[in-house]
Write a protein that holds these residues in place. Structure first.
Motif: not given
Length: 64
Positions: A5-13, A32-45, A47-49
């Motif tokens: 829940q904390e992670a989801a809230l942080a991503y949303a904010k 900024l789009v490629p950088v933004f997308v890359s950072l989102l995928f890194q964050s997702l990785e 979180s999944l780990k």
């Protein structure tokens, strides 16, 4: 660490801060789009780990 829940809230904010109310920030700064997308995928990785380690689906060595 943090809960899902904390992670989801942080991503949303974070997304709300970057995109603003109408998303014009990204539209006006296309470079900024490629950088933004890359950072989102890194964050997702990360979180999944974390989730996998907490659920004992795999070890730290396997997560690498």
């Amino acid at each position: 660490m943090f809960t899902l829940q904390e992670a989801a809230l942080a991503y949303a904010k974070g997304a709300e801060r970057i995109l603003g109310e109408d998303g014009t920030y990204i539209n006006n700064n296309q470079e900024l789009v490629p950088v933004f997308v890359s950072l989102l995928f890194q964050s997702l990785e990360i979180s999944l780990k974390h989730l996998g380690l907490e659920a004992r689906l795999f070890t730290k060595q396997e997560a690498r």
